[in-house]
Design a protein around this motif. Structure first.
Motif, PDB file in Angstrom:
ATOM      1  N   SER A   1       1.527  12.589  -9.000  1.00  0.00           N
ATOM      2  CA  SER A   1       0.789  13.802  -8.659  1.00  0.00           C
ATOM      3  C   SER A   1      -0.609  13.483  -8.169  1.00  0.00           C
ATOM      4  O   SER A   1      -1.352  14.383  -7.759  1.00  0.00           O
ATOM      5  N   SER A   2      -0.984  12.180  -8.187  1.00  0.00           N
ATOM      6  CA  SER A   2      -2.314  11.763  -7.751  1.00  0.00           C
ATOM      7  C   SER A   2      -2.302  11.031  -6.420  1.00  0.00           C
ATOM      8  O   SER A   2      -3.131  11.302  -5.549  1.00  0.00           O
ATOM      9  N   ASN A   3      -1.359  10.087  -6.262  1.00  0.00           N
ATOM     10  CA  ASN A   3      -1.360   9.223  -5.086  1.00  0.00           C
ATOM     11  C   ASN A   3       0.044   8.867  -4.641  1.00  0.00           C
ATOM     12  O   ASN A   3       0.979   8.840  -5.441  1.00  0.00           O
ATOM     13  N   THR A   4       0.162   8.544  -3.354  1.00  0.00           N
ATOM     14  CA  THR A   4       1.358   7.921  -2.807  1.00  0.00           C
ATOM     15  C   THR A   4       1.074   6.445  -2.583  1.00  0.00           C
ATOM     16  O   THR A   4       0.041   6.083  -2.007  1.00  0.00           O
ATOM     17  N   TYR A   5       1.980   5.593  -3.051  1.00  0.00           N
ATOM     18  CA  TYR A   5       1.903   4.161  -2.784  1.00  0.00           C
ATOM     19  C   TYR A   5       3.055   3.833  -1.851  1.00  0.00           C
ATOM     20  O   TYR A   5       4.221   4.080  -2.175  1.00  0.00           O
ATOM     21  N   ALA A   6       2.737   3.274  -0.674  1.00  0.00           N
ATOM     22  CA  ALA A   6       3.752   3.096   0.354  1.00  0.00           C
ATOM     23  C   ALA A   6       3.728   1.695   0.934  1.00  0.00           C
ATOM     24  O   ALA A   6       2.677   1.070   1.076  1.00  0.00           O
ATOM     25  N   PHE A   7       4.924   1.222   1.279  1.00  0.00           N
ATOM     26  CA  PHE A   7       5.121  -0.006   2.025  1.00  0.00           C
ATOM     27  C   PHE A   7       5.123   0.386   3.497  1.00  0.00           C
ATOM     28  O   PHE A   7       5.916   1.224   3.929  1.00  0.00           O
TER      29      PHE A   7
ATOM     30  N   GLY B   1      -2.874  10.152  -0.216  1.00  0.00           N
ATOM     31  CA  GLY B   1      -2.915  11.234  -1.174  1.00  0.00           C
ATOM     32  C   GLY B   1      -1.526  11.566  -1.676  1.00  0.00           C
ATOM     33  O   GLY B   1      -0.514  11.104  -1.130  1.00  0.00           O
ATOM     34  N   ALA B   2      -1.438  12.365  -2.715  1.00  0.00           N
ATOM     35  CA  ALA B   2      -0.137  12.716  -3.295  1.00  0.00           C
ATOM     36  C   ALA B   2       0.765  13.335  -2.242  1.00  0.00           C
ATOM     37  O   ALA B   2       0.341  14.209  -1.473  1.00  0.00           O
TER      38      ALA B   2
END
Length: 282
Positions: A135-141, A157-158
């Protein structure tokens, strides 16, 4: 009396006791086995709810994206898939879990799926961005498309695929997808401490790794406070790369309960006592 037999009651040997403990451990460990959170083959056209199957995800559009279920392969309608038609940069889709997955220290969450770029890929060093969001951040490859190589780990961002990318210093060889063939993707996030995560992304064996402790953007803190992941986030960068995805899986890889370690320690202690008593009886 055999000294080893005196370690247990009713004449049971240490071996029988060990077997009993190990069986108990296997039961305990099974309770903490890996948990499948999403198992989505897109066999139906239902995208926005999980009625009838708690392992489906609820798919919604991100920034002017059309979603539909259609053929995954360009040469034969042999498998349904989710088609993501993007009409603007930094758009895509979100697949929300029925239940969130909160990581304890040492636990991992992995998303994997098959994908295929539908049309000629636009040139972008971060043309495709696949990851997981709290709900805070997106972590993406992120990795390159067209003729522009790339590859890195980004924080957005989320439930977003837009914004500053390549935030984390990553190790691995940059590459690009410049065809309409089927590819296999996976992305693993591991909680490594009370404030940190590590990442491992792979496309067809091309791997990129990083961690939150290696942030290379001063605006992004190296500490993490939210470890509860709630959705898959998929999208493209500044070009329009339409793509299909299929066979989506999200798995929580658990660690053993503390009681497992305690039981193993107790078993080791019993073994040491048995060994010492056997030596004393010789």
């Amino acid at each position: 009396m055999n000294p080893a037999s005196s370690l247990t009651t009713s004449g049971y040997s240490f071996g029988a006791l060990a077997l009993s403990v190990l069986l108990s451990l296997s039961t305990s460990t099974a309770a903490r086995a890996d948990t499948v959170i999403v198992d989505e083959p897109f066999t139906s056209s239902d995208l926005t709810d999980n009625i009838g199957d708690p392992l489906d995800a609820a798919w919604t559009s991100l920034s002017n994206t059309a979603l539909s279920v259609g053929a995954f392969n360009s040469t034969g309608n042999i498998s349904n898939a989710l088609r993501i038609d993007t009409t603007a940069g930094f758009s895509g889709t979100r697949g929300q879990f029925t239940n969130g997955a909160s990581l304890a220290i040492g636990e991992s969450i992995t998303v994997s799926f098959d994908f295929r770029i539908i049309n000629t890929a636009g040139n972008d060093s971060a043309g495709l961005r696949f990851g997981l969001s709290s709900s805070s951040n997106t972590y993406a490859f992120t990795f390159g498309t067209g003729t522009t190589t790339g590859g890195g780990m980004a924080q957005f961002g989320a439930n977003s695929v837009g914004g500053t990318n390549n935030i984390y210093t990553a190790s691995g060889t940059p590459f690009a997808i410049n065809d309409t063939a089927s590819h296999t993707f996976s992305f693993k996030i591991t909680r490594t401490s009370s404030i940190s995560l590590s990442f491992l992304g792979s496309v067809d064996g091309n791997t990129i790794s990083a961690s939150t402790t290696a942030a290379n953007s001063p605006s992004v803190p190296t500490t993490v406070s939210n470890f509860n992941f709630t959705s898959i986030v998929l999208g493209q960068g500044g070009t329009s790369n339409d793509f299909n995805i299929d066979n989506v899986n999200v798995t929580l890889e658990a660690i053993p309960e503390p009681s497992t370690y305690a039981a193993l320690a107790g078993l080791s202690a019993l073994g040491l006592v048995a060994f010492q008593r056997r030596r004393g009886a010789r």
